[in-house]
Design a protein around this motif. Structure first.
Motif: not given
Length: 200
Positions: A149-170
């Motif tokens: 129930k804590e906002l900083p512990m929840l994920y967004t698509a934009a966050m994942l694009h940024q943190e996994f930029h080294a991968l090819s996102i399918q």
């Protein structure tokens, strides 16, 4: 949430999140060629045991000793082997170019630890390896179907694009689904799902 919290939850009966694998994980993993799989923060082992039953060589860890014991019990019931370890996500030895697939299924960490784990996960994937992820988004705060129930512990698509930029996102999408995973994941849920591949 502390080790004591998770030990208490996983000591309960039945399995807190059920004995069946996460639907997204099971569907996507079944489409891949079998190999080595890492499951961080795996809890009671539902995903690890499923993967082992379809031929994967599975390494799983969790900070909760109670969760790891239930993983071992579930593996024994299904007559499969899972390398399950009691370990903290910050201290686990992820290695480099080690796994054909890694799955992060509702692995919610504080921001600094999340970023550290995500960097380690990218390193740990073999070239061509696949990352599968499902996690709650901030919209989950409107629902009672589980998650922090804590906002900083929840994920967004934009966050994942940024943190996994080294991968090819399918694939990466925020959607609403209906959860039916044991007593603590029931009902409408807001999640983000990711499929990404490490470049060859």
């Amino acid at each position: 949430m502390s080790v004591d919290f998770w030990n208490q939850r996983y000591a309960e009966q039945p399995f807190a999140y059920g004995e069946q694998p996460n639907h997204f994980f099971a569907t996507q993993l079944s489409a891949l060629s079998v190999g080595s799989l890492l499951l961080p923060a795996e809890g009671e082992g539902r995903n690890a045991v499923f993967a082992a039953t379809i031929g994967w060589q599975v390494t799983a860890f969790d900070q909760s000793e109670a969760g790891c014991q239930k993983c071992k019990q579930l593996a024994a019931q299904h007559a499969v082997t899972v390398d399950v370890q009691v370990a903290d996500a910050a201290a686990f030895d992820y290695g480099e170019n080690r796994y054909d697939a890694i799955a992060l299924i509702f692995t919610h960490f504080p921001s600094a630890l999340r970023q550290q784990v995500h960097r380690q996960v990218v390193k740990a994937l073999k070239p061509g390896g696949i990352l599968l992820l499902e996690a709650f988004t901030p919209a989950q705060l409107h629902y009672s179907s589980g998650g922090p129930k804590e906002l900083p512990m929840l994920y967004t698509a934009a966050m994942l694009h940024q943190e996994f930029h080294a991968l090819s996102i399918q694939y990466c999408e925020e959607i609403n689904i209906t959860l039916d995973e044991g007593p603590y994941h029931q009902g409408t849920a807001a999640v983000v799902r990711l499929i990404a591949q490490k470049p060859l």
